[in-house]
Each structure stands twice: as structure tokens, then as C-alpha cells.
Design a protein around this motif. Structure first.
Motif: not given
Length: 78
Positions: A8-11, A40-43, A49-51
């Protein structure tokens, strides 16, 4: 270069990278994405656990999703 599972810190950095790509491509008259997709789908992808992120000296230069669209999510071993 290295890659790892996104957290999440990478978002904000991931969104910034992709917004820069969108802006550059739009200036070249190449519309590949818009303000909604893919940012909008990254989060959700991080939560599932797929990004993954590609890093150049600890700087995120790209992100990508690994999943199997035919049979649901698939585990990947490195």
C-alpha cells in the motif's frame, strides 16, 4: 532492476508513474488509458496480492498484475 509484490505504501508512486505515462501518450495522440483505468484498480490489486512493481535503484518504474483470467487467481512462485 528488481521486482517485488507491491504494498500500500507504493500506491501513490505507482499512480504517479502511470499518470505520467498517460499524459505523455495523450500528448503523442495515443490514448491507451484514461484517468480511471488502470489507476483506480491498483489498490484492489495490491489488496489481492497480484500487483508487482519493477524497481530501478529502489524507484518504481512500472507495475504489472499477474493473474489468470480464465480460472481466477493463480499462485506464482519465483
Amino acid at each position: 532492476m528488481d521486482f517485488r509484490l507491491a504494498v500500500m505504501q507504493d500506491l501513490s508512486q505507482i499512480k504517479s508513474v502511470y499518470k505520467d505515462i498517460i499524459k505523455k501518450k495523450n500528448s503523442e495522440q495515443i490514448q491507451i488509458w484514461d484517468d480511471i483505468y488502470p489507476c483506480e484498480f491498483f489498490e484492489e490489486d495490491i489488496r489481492n496480492n497480484r500487483l508487482y512493481v519493477l524497481l530501478d535503484h529502489d524507484v518504481i518504474v512500472s507495475a504489472f498484475v499477474l493473474c489468470d483470467t480464465n480460472s481466477g487467481e493463480k499462485s506464482v512462485e519465483w
